[in-house]
Design an enzyme around this catalytic site. Structure first.
Site, mmCIF file in Angstrom:
data_model
loop_
_atom_site.group_PDB
_atom_site.id
_atom_site.type_symbol
_atom_site.label_atom_id
_atom_site.label_comp_id
_atom_site.label_asym_id
_atom_site.label_seq_id
_atom_site.Cartn_x
_atom_site.Cartn_y
_atom_site.Cartn_z
ATOM 1 N N PRO A 1 0.856 -1.188 0.000
ATOM 2 C CA PRO A 1 0.000 0.000 0.000
ATOM 3 C C PRO A 1 0.889 1.234 0.000
ATOM 4 C CG PRO A 1 0.000 -1.062 2.171
ATOM 5 C CD PRO A 1 0.820 -1.928 1.266
ATOM 6 N N MET A 2 0.581 2.213 -0.856
ATOM 7 C CA MET A 2 1.365 3.459 -0.872
ATOM 8 C C MET A 2 0.461 4.653 -1.137
ATOM 9 S SD MET A 2 4.966 2.709 -2.827
ATOM 10 C CE MET A 2 4.411 1.486 -4.007
ATOM 11 N N CYS B 1 2.462 3.485 9.861
ATOM 12 C CA CYS B 1 2.717 4.790 9.228
ATOM 13 C C CYS B 1 3.355 5.751 10.230
ATOM 14 C CB CYS B 1 1.422 5.390 8.684
ATOM 15 S SG CYS B 1 1.724 7.009 7.949
ATOM 16 N N GLY C 1 10.612 -4.477 2.808
ATOM 17 C CA GLY C 1 11.712 -3.553 3.089
ATOM 18 C C GLY C 1 12.921 -3.800 2.229
HETATM 19 C C1 LIG Z 1 5.303 6.910 -1.326
HETATM 20 C C2 LIG Z 1 5.076 5.920 -0.204
HETATM 21 C C3 LIG Z 1 3.816 5.815 0.349
HETATM 22 C C4 LIG Z 1 3.567 4.872 1.360
HETATM 23 N N1 LIG Z 1 2.306 4.734 1.843
HETATM 24 C C5 LIG Z 1 2.025 3.694 2.684
HETATM 25 C C6 LIG Z 1 0.681 3.366 3.017
HETATM 26 O O1 LIG Z 1 -0.283 3.985 2.542
HETATM 27 N N2 LIG Z 1 0.478 2.317 3.863
HETATM 28 C C7 LIG Z 1 1.511 1.571 4.375
HETATM 29 O O2 LIG Z 1 1.285 0.618 5.112
HETATM 30 N N3 LIG Z 1 2.784 1.870 4.066
HETATM 31 C C8 LIG Z 1 3.066 2.877 3.209
HETATM 32 N N4 LIG Z 1 4.345 3.092 2.826
HETATM 33 C C9 LIG Z 1 5.398 2.184 3.305
HETATM 34 C C10 LIG Z 1 5.574 1.027 2.329
HETATM 35 O O3 LIG Z 1 4.378 0.274 2.166
HETATM 36 C C11 LIG Z 1 6.699 0.075 2.761
HETATM 37 O O4 LIG Z 1 6.380 -0.491 4.010
HETATM 38 C C12 LIG Z 1 8.047 0.785 2.884
HETATM 39 O O5 LIG Z 1 8.252 1.722 1.837
HETATM 40 C C13 LIG Z 1 9.194 -0.242 2.846
HETATM 41 O O6 LIG Z 1 9.152 -0.983 1.659
HETATM 42 P P1 LIG Z 1 10.166 -0.690 0.419
HETATM 43 O O7 LIG Z 1 11.562 -0.783 0.978
HETATM 44 O O8 LIG Z 1 9.841 -1.757 -0.584
HETATM 45 O O9 LIG Z 1 9.903 0.702 -0.053
HETATM 46 C C14 LIG Z 1 4.625 4.049 1.840
HETATM 47 C C15 LIG Z 1 5.895 4.172 1.272
HETATM 48 C C16 LIG Z 1 6.124 5.084 0.257
HETATM 49 C C17 LIG Z 1 7.494 5.169 -0.349
#
Ligand SMILES: Cc1cc2nc3c(=O)[nH]c(=O)nc-3n(C[C@H](O)[C@H](O)[C@H](O)COP(=O)(O)O)c2cc1C
Length: 316
Positions: free
Chosen positions: A22-23, A106, A204
């Protein structure tokens, strides 16, 4: 290398264990459909504040959009009061989703200041009550957590989430206040996996097939979730699948990136979710990683409206 495989969360069947994270401002319906076409087995809405759903906030209603292609789909929510969750669980709209994921990670001050997101990690009993309320309505429920405010707490929090009845758990192994410049500490995913019986999804710093192979072998997790690796790069899922088939990874060309961005634009138009801020942010990320990208990006960033963007991608 039997790491990639179909998976179940409660009664929800996933074709594979590759999750689009989710992002906020990224994983709208159009982007989710794009990532699914590239092979993602599961996707979520961006985090939505329960209170905003209850108040039928207009922007929130757009975020709630889903489609028959957008399956299986998780609705990711966060909130401060167990009573809000009770009201949400009774709304018809929850049945549009295969599962409900509670965001307990978050770190944004706007969210923690509202006693939601990672704030909840200091109140595991509240998380448990939220899970129980949703489970009482026979919903499939998952939670997404960070390590908390002290690393040693994560196993305790994970166990309480399992005990409350959650069907799966995603672990993003950074402390609640750690930024992306600090590496995700995958050993905590392994520790959680050793202590709970429900599926554990590791998240991560996953950007490639090799990373996926490494996180599965180091942590024994059941699925992997990708966030930043997919921004402007929905192909990451296809490339991971290719890597597990052939042992090879491939650089993408400008043509492939533009083609995919065009598909995104077609989807935002189809679903009537045109949001210029979001399109600019994603477009800027598609236009990376090839010769001449920065010049093209500069030009792109100067575009003023959707029609200009359509014209731009037609000419590139
Ligand atoms: C632009 C952005 C928006 C995010 N929004 C959410 C969100 O809405 N809900 C959530 O659980 N995590 C959110 N995250 C965290 C990511 O889901 C994830 O846990 C974190 O980026 C680590 O994963 P990665 O290393 O693959 O980026 C967000 C991260 C980014 C970069």
């Amino acid at each position: 290398m039997g790491y990639l495989k179909p998976m179940r969360i409660g009664n929800v069947r996933l074709k594979n264990n590759l999750f689009l994270a989710p992002m906020v401002d990224v994983t709208d319906l159009a982007f989710r459909e794009l990532c699914r076409k590239q092979g993602a087995g599961m996707a979520y809405t961006e985090m939505i504040y329960v209170d905003a759903i209850l108040h039928e906030n207009q922007k929130t209603l757009k975020m709630l959009k889903t489609s028959i292609e957008d399956k299986p789909i998780g609705l990711q929510i966060t909130g401060k009061n167990v009573s809000e969750f009770e009201k949400l669980a009774k709304l018809d709209l929850v049945n549009d989703y295969d599962l409900i994921d509670i965001n307990c990670g978050c770190p944004s001050i706007r969210i923690t200041g509202n006693q939601a997101g990672s704030y909840l990690l200091n109140h595991p009993n509240k998380i448990s009550d939220m899970i129980k309320i949703l489970k009482n309505e026979n919903l499939t429920v998952t939670a997404k957590i960070r390590l908390g405010f002290k690393k040693n707490n994560v196993v305790k929090i994970a166990k309480s989430i399992e005990k409350a009845g959650a069907d799966a758990l995603t672990v993003h192994p950074r402390l609640a206040n750690q930024g992306a410049s600090i590496p995700a500490d995958w050993k905590w995913i392994k520790k959680v996996k050793q202590e709970v019986g429900i599926p554990v999804i590791g998240n991560g710093d996953i950007f490639s097939g090799k990373d996926v192979e490494r996180i599965f072998s180091e942590t024994d997790c059941d699925g992997v979730m990708i966030a930043r690796g997919a921004i402007g790069n929905p192909f990451v899922f296809k490339e991971i699948l290719r890597y597990f088939k052939t042992g090879k990874e491939k650089e993408l060309s400008l043509e492939e990136k533009i083609k995919s961005f065009k598909q995104y634009l077609v989807l935002v138009k189809k679903h009537q979710i045109i949001d210029m801020g979001r399109i600019k942010y994603l477009g800027g990320n598609f236009l990376k990683g090839f010769d001449g990208a920065s010049k093209l990006r500069e030009k792109f960033m100067r575009l003023k409206n959707f029609d200009e963007i359509l014209e731009f991608v037609r000419k590139v």
